[in-house]
Motif scaffolding. Structure first.
Motif, PDB file in Angstrom:
ATOM      1  N   ARG A   1       0.823  -1.205   0.000  1.00  0.00           N
ATOM      2  CA  ARG A   1       0.000   0.000   0.000  1.00  0.00           C
ATOM      3  C   ARG A   1       0.861   1.261   0.000  1.00  0.00           C
ATOM      4  NH1 ARG A   1      -3.834  -0.946   4.918  1.00  0.00           N
ATOM      5  NH2 ARG A   1      -2.306  -2.530   5.438  1.00  0.00           N
ATOM      6  N   ASP A   2       1.957   1.218   0.752  1.00  0.00           N
ATOM      7  CA  ASP A   2       2.829   2.394   0.788  1.00  0.00           C
ATOM      8  C   ASP A   2       3.483   2.632  -0.564  1.00  0.00           C
ATOM      9  OD1 ASP A   2       2.142   2.752   3.408  1.00  0.00           O
ATOM     10  OD2 ASP A   2       4.077   2.134   4.244  1.00  0.00           O
ATOM     11  N   MET A   3       3.858   1.565  -1.259  1.00  0.00           N
ATOM     12  CA  MET A   3       4.444   1.721  -2.585  1.00  0.00           C
ATOM     13  C   MET A   3       3.430   2.352  -3.537  1.00  0.00           C
ATOM     14  SD  MET A   3       6.192  -1.148  -5.049  1.00  0.00           S
ATOM     15  CE  MET A   3       4.905  -1.574  -6.221  1.00  0.00           C
ATOM     16  N   ALA A   4       2.198   1.849  -3.507  1.00  0.00           N
ATOM     17  CA  ALA A   4       1.158   2.415  -4.373  1.00  0.00           C
ATOM     18  C   ALA A   4       0.935   3.892  -4.076  1.00  0.00           C
ATOM     19  CB  ALA A   4      -0.143   1.639  -4.199  1.00  0.00           C
ATOM     20  N   ALA A   5       0.981   4.245  -2.810  1.00  0.00           N
ATOM     21  CA  ALA A   5       0.743   5.632  -2.405  1.00  0.00           C
ATOM     22  C   ALA A   5       1.870   6.563  -2.830  1.00  0.00           C
ATOM     23  CB  ALA A   5       0.562   5.708  -0.886  1.00  0.00           C
ATOM     24  N   ARG A   6       2.988   5.986  -3.262  1.00  0.00           N
ATOM     25  CA  ARG A   6       4.108   6.803  -3.727  1.00  0.00           C
ATOM     26  C   ARG A   6       4.235   6.836  -5.247  1.00  0.00           C
ATOM     27  NH1 ARG A   6       6.734   4.437   0.974  1.00  0.00           N
ATOM     28  NH2 ARG A   6       7.463   2.704  -0.325  1.00  0.00           N
ATOM     29  N   VAL A   7       4.040   5.679  -5.918  1.00  0.00           N
ATOM     30  CA  VAL A   7       4.486   5.632  -7.315  1.00  0.00           C
ATOM     31  C   VAL A   7       3.503   5.049  -8.324  1.00  0.00           C
ATOM     32  CG1 VAL A   7       6.936   5.541  -6.668  1.00  0.00           C
ATOM     33  CG2 VAL A   7       5.657   3.395  -6.978  1.00  0.00           C
ATOM     34  N   SER A   8       2.482   4.324  -7.909  1.00  0.00           N
ATOM     35  CA  SER A   8       1.633   3.617  -8.877  1.00  0.00           C
ATOM     36  C   SER A   8       0.414   4.444  -9.269  1.00  0.00           C
ATOM     37  CB  SER A   8       1.178   2.272  -8.300  1.00  0.00           C
ATOM     38  OG  SER A   8       2.304   1.457  -8.014  1.00  0.00           O
ATOM     39  N   ASP A   9      -0.092   4.193 -10.481  1.00  0.00           N
ATOM     40  CA  ASP A   9      -1.329   4.831 -10.925  1.00  0.00           C
ATOM     41  C   ASP A   9      -2.549   4.104 -10.376  1.00  0.00           C
ATOM     42  OD1 ASP A   9      -0.089   6.778 -12.694  1.00  0.00           O
ATOM     43  OD2 ASP A   9       0.357   5.091 -14.017  1.00  0.00           O
ATOM     44  N   TRP A  10      -2.419   2.785 -10.251  1.00  0.00           N
ATOM     45  CA  TRP A  10      -3.533   1.930  -9.834  1.00  0.00           C
ATOM     46  C   TRP A  10      -3.054   0.934  -8.789  1.00  0.00           C
ATOM     47  CZ3 TRP A  10      -8.618   2.008 -11.542  1.00  0.00           C
ATOM     48  CH2 TRP A  10      -8.895   2.794 -12.674  1.00  0.00           C
ATOM     49  N   TYR A  11      -3.931   0.654  -7.842  1.00  0.00           N
ATOM     50  CA  TYR A  11      -3.667  -0.337  -6.793  1.00  0.00           C
ATOM     51  C   TYR A  11      -4.746  -1.405  -6.855  1.00  0.00           C
ATOM     52  CZ  TYR A  11      -3.738  -2.186  -1.965  1.00  0.00           C
ATOM     53  OH  TYR A  11      -3.761  -3.001  -0.859  1.00  0.00           O
ATOM     54  N   PHE A  12      -4.329  -2.647  -7.106  1.00  0.00           N
ATOM     55  CA  PHE A  12      -5.244  -3.787  -7.103  1.00  0.00           C
ATOM     56  C   PHE A  12      -5.258  -4.433  -5.725  1.00  0.00           C
ATOM     57  CE2 PHE A  12      -4.606  -4.653 -11.871  1.00  0.00           C
ATOM     58  CZ  PHE A  12      -5.889  -4.236 -12.195  1.00  0.00           C
ATOM     59  N   THR A  13      -6.443  -4.716  -5.222  1.00  0.00           N
ATOM     60  CA  THR A  13      -6.551  -5.486  -3.999  1.00  0.00           C
ATOM     61  C   THR A  13      -7.329  -6.769  -4.262  1.00  0.00           C
ATOM     62  OG1 THR A  13      -7.228  -5.433  -1.665  1.00  0.00           O
ATOM     63  CG2 THR A  13      -8.661  -4.309  -3.243  1.00  0.00           C
ATOM     64  N   ASN A  14      -7.082  -7.783  -3.449  1.00  0.00           N
ATOM     65  CA  ASN A  14      -7.851  -9.019  -3.554  1.00  0.00           C
ATOM     66  C   ASN A  14      -9.329  -8.758  -3.238  1.00  0.00           C
ATOM     67  OD1 ASN A  14      -5.758 -10.659  -4.332  1.00  0.00           O
ATOM     68  ND2 ASN A  14      -5.874 -12.013  -2.568  1.00  0.00           N
ATOM     69  N   GLY A  15     -10.162  -9.738  -3.576  1.00  0.00           N
ATOM     70  CA  GLY A  15     -11.583  -9.611  -3.303  1.00  0.00           C
ATOM     71  C   GLY A  15     -11.858  -9.321  -1.838  1.00  0.00           C
ATOM     72  N   ASN A  16     -12.920  -8.535  -1.595  1.00  0.00           N
ATOM     73  CA  ASN A  16     -13.233  -8.156  -0.220  1.00  0.00           C
ATOM     74  C   ASN A  16     -14.640  -7.558  -0.186  1.00  0.00           C
ATOM     75  OD1 ASN A  16     -12.960  -7.543   2.535  1.00  0.00           O
ATOM     76  ND2 ASN A  16     -10.851  -6.806   2.265  1.00  0.00           N
ATOM     77  N   THR A  17     -15.144  -7.343   0.998  1.00  0.00           N
ATOM     78  CA  THR A  17     -16.433  -6.675   1.185  1.00  0.00           C
ATOM     79  C   THR A  17     -16.249  -5.171   0.989  1.00  0.00           C
ATOM     80  OG1 THR A  17     -16.034  -6.322   3.534  1.00  0.00           O
ATOM     81  CG2 THR A  17     -17.097  -8.409   2.887  1.00  0.00           C
TER      82      THR A  17
ATOM     83  N   ARG B   1     -13.183  -0.293   1.894  1.00  0.00           N
ATOM     84  CA  ARG B   1     -13.196   1.108   2.323  1.00  0.00           C
ATOM     85  C   ARG B   1     -12.040   1.392   3.282  1.00  0.00           C
ATOM     86  NH1 ARG B   1     -18.054   1.293   3.802  1.00  0.00           N
ATOM     87  NH2 ARG B   1     -18.918   2.214   1.905  1.00  0.00           N
ATOM     88  N   ALA B   2     -11.741   0.464   4.173  1.00  0.00           N
ATOM     89  CA  ALA B   2     -10.625   0.671   5.101  1.00  0.00           C
ATOM     90  C   ALA B   2      -9.301   0.775   4.348  1.00  0.00           C
ATOM     91  CB  ALA B   2     -10.574  -0.481   6.110  1.00  0.00           C
ATOM     92  N   GLN B   3      -9.130  -0.063   3.328  1.00  0.00           N
ATOM     93  CA  GLN B   3      -7.907   0.012   2.528  1.00  0.00           C
ATOM     94  C   GLN B   3      -7.848   1.319   1.744  1.00  0.00           C
ATOM     95  OE1 GLN B   3      -8.417  -3.924   0.519  1.00  0.00           O
ATOM     96  NE2 GLN B   3      -6.290  -4.218   1.083  1.00  0.00           N
ATOM     97  N   VAL B   4      -8.981   1.717   1.181  1.00  0.00           N
ATOM     98  CA  VAL B   4      -9.017   2.950   0.395  1.00  0.00           C
ATOM     99  C   VAL B   4      -8.683   4.148   1.275  1.00  0.00           C
ATOM    100  CG1 VAL B   4     -10.545   4.527  -0.854  1.00  0.00           C
ATOM    101  CG2 VAL B   4     -10.609   2.077  -1.351  1.00  0.00           C
ATOM    102  N   ASP B   5      -9.289   4.220   2.473  1.00  0.00           N
ATOM    103  CA  ASP B   5      -9.002   5.328   3.382  1.00  0.00           C
ATOM    104  C   ASP B   5      -7.511   5.410   3.675  1.00  0.00           C
ATOM    105  OD1 ASP B   5     -11.629   6.146   3.565  1.00  0.00           O
ATOM    106  OD2 ASP B   5     -12.040   5.036   5.424  1.00  0.00           O
ATOM    107  N   ASP B   6      -6.925   4.260   3.950  1.00  0.00           N
ATOM    108  CA  ASP B   6      -5.510   4.209   4.306  1.00  0.00           C
ATOM    109  C   ASP B   6      -4.628   4.669   3.148  1.00  0.00           C
ATOM    110  OD1 ASP B   6      -3.245   2.950   6.112  1.00  0.00           O
ATOM    111  OD2 ASP B   6      -2.927   2.151   4.095  1.00  0.00           O
TER     112      ASP B   6
END
Length: 369
Positions: free
Chosen positions: A200-216, A221-226
């Motif tokens: 997540r920290d890498m994405a917040a520095r350099v990536s255009d898109w962050y893929f996460t595994n399936g979730n509710t 939302r908790a990942q997005v907020d972070d």
């Protein structure tokens, strides 16, 4: 009336997993009318483009395992799909270690020139230690893999945007390097996955898109907020994609019966072996968590926890759940199916229009308010 905090006015985008690896997208012996061969995938790309999909994601595997006996290489396969489409953007998965950024930058720049900028990349930091050992590549510690991936991305960005590029990293170094031609505009988008702190920290520095595994929606939302808080602090912008496995039927009971049939026909040895490998990769992170950290046996039957996202039911139910994901901060749904050609066409005909109608109704209510 106001929109939910995360609700974006832009339409949610859709991507599909390219089955360029044999065995389909579930570790199950259930019939899957899906093929890994080139002709099937060319036709599938055309179906997906006509259905309203924005992206296709090619997979990268170097060794057989967990039902995937055969694999086509991702970059070459991506170009084959681009050659038979006109709008679809294809995301080629790259694995630092086997790939050097110099080669990757040249490959992707050339394909970008040939396709008017329709190539993107997904930087995979690696979860399969046996694969690295088999091909003689060093297996780094968890956070070291993400440090290397970040340098890989920074190198690509520099090569693609600068002349006389100079970079001094721990893994890659460049001195006054100029690549010509550079990619066509727009620049290739850079995707990455992972759920660990380092990812997540890498994405917040350099990536255009962050893929996460399936979730509710709540978990997402908790990942997005972070990640968005960290990205904002870095002066960076990142979009979020989530993995999901789609089973659409006339009734929810029919859809749940298909899910149960997939689980009943799961290959237990292959699922357990896959779970052992991926959970070890996640436990190696300092916080002891990563993708698959909380996955059950049933979750692992779909490689990326796609059942957890719950796009299983009627077209109306699935459309409403997709909009709920958008409310949670999701910008893209990365989808897998049992019978890709038929199911992608069905999704485009019966679900995407419902999603667009719900989005339009939401915007009208917001404007009226």
């Amino acid at each position: 009336m106001t929109l939910p905090n995360h609700f974006a006015p832009e339409p949610i985008r859709f991507a599909y997993w390219v089955p360029n690896v044999s065995g389909g997208l579930v570790i199950s012996k259930i019939e899957q009318r899906t093929s890994w061969d080139a002709d099937y995938n060319r036709k599938l790309a055309q179906i997906a483009e006509a259905a309203g999909f924005d992206y296709a994601l090619t997979q990268i595997r170097f060794t057989a395992g967990y039902g995937a006996e055969f694999q086509h290489e991702s970059v070459a396969f991506s170009h084959a799909l681009l050659a038979v489409t006109t709008k679809l953007k294809v995301i080629a998965a790259l694995l630092p270690g086997p790939w050097n950024p110099t080669i990757a930058a040249k490959q992707i720049a050339t394909i970008s020139q040939l396709t008017n900028g329709r190539i993107a990349i997904n930087v995979v930091s690696g979860w399969f230690s046996g694969e690295f050992r088999a091909i003689g590549e060093p297996w780094l510690d968890h956070d070291e893999r993400y440090r290397r991936s970040e340098e890989f991305i920074r190198s690509l960005r520099g090569i693609w945007t600068q002349d006389d590029f100079t970079f001094r990293g721990d893994f890659y170094r460049y001195t006054n390097y100029t690549l010509k031609p550079k990619p066509a505009d727009p620049q290739p988008e850079i995707f990455q996955g992972g759920s660990s702190r380092a990812a997540r920290d890498m994405a917040a520095r350099v990536s255009d898109w962050y893929f996460t595994n399936g979730n509710t929606p709540e978990g997402i939302r908790a990942q997005v907020d972070d990640i968005q808080a960290k990205a904002s602090a870095n002066g960076h912008s990142v979009k979020v994609g989530v993995n999901a496995f789609v089973i659409a039927r006339d009734t929810e009971e029919e859809a749940r019966a298909v899910l149960q049939e997939i689980l009943d026909n799961a290959d237990p040895d292959a699922v357990k072996a896959f779970g052992h490998e991926v959970k070890n990769a996640g436990k190696a992170s300092p916080e002891g968590e990563g993708n698959w950290a909380k996955s059950s046996f049933e979750d692992l039957v779909q490689y990326n926890d796609g059942f957890k996202t719950n796009l299983i039911g009627t077209p109306d139910q699935i459309a409403e759940r997709i909009v709920a994901l958008k409310d949670a901060g999701v910008d893209l749904a990365l989808l897998a199916f049992l019978h890709f050609q038929e199911d992608v066409a069905y999704f485009g005909a019966h679900i995407i229009p419902k999603v667009r109608a719900l989005e339009a109704a939401r915007e009208r209510r917001a404007e009226a308010a």
